[in-house]
Design a protein around this motif. Structure first.
Motif, PDB file in Angstrom:
ATOM      1  N   GLU A  21      31.366  46.517  43.386  1.00  0.00           N
ATOM      2  CA  GLU A  21      30.528  47.360  42.528  1.00  0.00           C
ATOM      3  C   GLU A  21      31.402  48.293  41.696  1.00  0.00           C
ATOM      4  N   GLU A  22      32.427  48.824  42.311  1.00  0.00           N
ATOM      5  CA  GLU A  22      33.348  49.701  41.596  1.00  0.00           C
ATOM      6  C   GLU A  22      34.085  48.922  40.506  1.00  0.00           C
ATOM      7  N   HIS A  23      34.476  47.690  40.819  1.00  0.00           N
ATOM      8  CA  HIS A  23      35.178  46.836  39.858  1.00  0.00           C
ATOM      9  C   HIS A  23      34.291  46.554  38.647  1.00  0.00           C
ATOM     10  N   ALA A  24      33.002  46.405  38.884  1.00  0.00           N
ATOM     11  CA  ALA A  24      32.068  46.097  37.798  1.00  0.00           C
ATOM     12  C   ALA A  24      31.782  47.309  36.914  1.00  0.00           C
ATOM     13  N   SER A  25      32.073  48.498  37.428  1.00  0.00           N
ATOM     14  CA  SER A  25      31.829  49.707  36.636  1.00  0.00           C
ATOM     15  C   SER A  25      32.942  49.884  35.614  1.00  0.00           C
ATOM     16  N   LYS A  61      42.425  37.799  34.497  1.00  0.00           N
ATOM     17  CA  LYS A  61      41.838  38.275  33.238  1.00  0.00           C
ATOM     18  C   LYS A  61      42.190  39.743  32.997  1.00  0.00           C
ATOM     19  N   ASP A  62      42.198  40.525  34.066  1.00  0.00           N
ATOM     20  CA  ASP A  62      42.452  41.956  33.933  1.00  0.00           C
ATOM     21  C   ASP A  62      43.903  42.252  33.560  1.00  0.00           C
ATOM     22  N   ASP A  63      44.833  41.417  34.006  1.00  0.00           N
ATOM     23  CA  ASP A  63      46.237  41.571  33.623  1.00  0.00           C
ATOM     24  C   ASP A  63      46.815  40.193  33.328  1.00  0.00           C
ATOM     25  N   PRO A  64      46.768  39.798  32.059  1.00  0.00           N
ATOM     26  CA  PRO A  64      47.217  38.459  31.671  1.00  0.00           C
ATOM     27  C   PRO A  64      48.704  38.179  31.902  1.00  0.00           C
ATOM     28  N   ASP A  91      39.654  51.319  33.410  1.00  0.00           N
ATOM     29  CA  ASP A  91      40.675  50.634  32.617  1.00  0.00           C
ATOM     30  C   ASP A  91      41.137  49.350  33.301  1.00  0.00           C
ATOM     31  N   ARG A  92      41.766  48.490  32.530  1.00  0.00           N
ATOM     32  CA  ARG A  92      42.183  47.162  33.019  1.00  0.00           C
ATOM     33  C   ARG A  92      43.157  47.237  34.188  1.00  0.00           C
ATOM     34  N   LEU A 115      44.023  46.106  39.961  1.00  0.00           N
ATOM     35  CA  LEU A 115      44.348  46.505  41.343  1.00  0.00           C
ATOM     36  C   LEU A 115      43.161  46.299  42.278  1.00  0.00           C
ATOM     37  N   LEU A 116      41.963  46.645  41.823  1.00  0.00           N
ATOM     38  CA  LEU A 116      40.768  46.442  42.647  1.00  0.00           C
ATOM     39  C   LEU A 116      40.503  44.957  42.887  1.00  0.00           C
ATOM     40  N   ALA A 117      40.630  44.157  41.832  1.00  0.00           N
ATOM     41  CA  ALA A 117      40.395  42.718  41.979  1.00  0.00           C
ATOM     42  C   ALA A 117      41.359  42.112  42.998  1.00  0.00           C
ATOM     43  N   MET A 118      42.617  42.526  42.948  1.00  0.00           N
ATOM     44  CA  MET A 118      43.601  42.016  43.902  1.00  0.00           C
ATOM     45  C   MET A 118      43.270  42.471  45.323  1.00  0.00           C
ATOM     46  N   GLU A 119      42.849  43.716  45.465  1.00  0.00           N
ATOM     47  CA  GLU A 119      42.489  44.224  46.793  1.00  0.00           C
ATOM     48  C   GLU A 119      41.286  43.473  47.357  1.00  0.00           C
ATOM     49  N   ILE A 120      40.267  43.269  46.520  1.00  0.00           N
ATOM     50  CA  ILE A 120      39.070  42.552  46.964  1.00  0.00           C
ATOM     51  C   ILE A 120      39.422  41.118  47.343  1.00  0.00           C
TER      52      ILE A 120
END
Length: 129
Positions: free
Chosen positions: A42-46, A83-86, A49-50, A55-60
């Protein structure tokens, strides 16, 4: 009870950063990995910044892969991290590991070409001396 209270308060004020952090800490403390993943997603969807999203996507993704054994969700969030860090290589390495474990040869073949593209982007963005 503290977790329930913090979650209710956060529902009333979803932008409250301190409450988000408190809920996160309580979920970690109670070892509620499913709840933690949901909270972080939910936090990632809010809006953020990229770099934070990466960092959140990697943690999840790591939580999904290592603690929940949910490789489909892990793949989803590793792809989101791409996508967040190409230019990041870590999510590609993680995807490569997942595909290898699954025996997903078609997806595995695509990873090296993605890695080469990222290395080229990284080299192009690095100032030369």
């Amino acid at each position: 009870k503290a977790l329930q209270f913090a979650q209710r308060a956060l529902a009333l004020d979803p932008e409250a950063r301190e409450l988000r952090q408190r809920v996160r800490s309580l979920l970690q403390l109670t070892e509620d990995t499913h709840g933690l993943v949901q909270h972080l997603a939910e936090e990632h969807a809010s809006g953020m910044d990229r770099g934070q999203r990466y960092l959140l996507a990697m943690e999840i993704a790591t939580l999904c892969e290592e603690r929940l054994g949910d490789h489909d969700q892990a793949e989803h969030f590793y792809r989101q991290a791409c996508k967040d860090d190409p230019t990041a290589l870590a999510p590609l390495q993680a995807l490569e590991r997942l595909y290898e474990a699954r025996g997903a040869k078609l997806e595995l073949i695509q990873v090296p070409s993605c890695r080469c593209c990222r290395l080229a982007k990284r080299a192009a963005s690095t100032p030369s001396e």
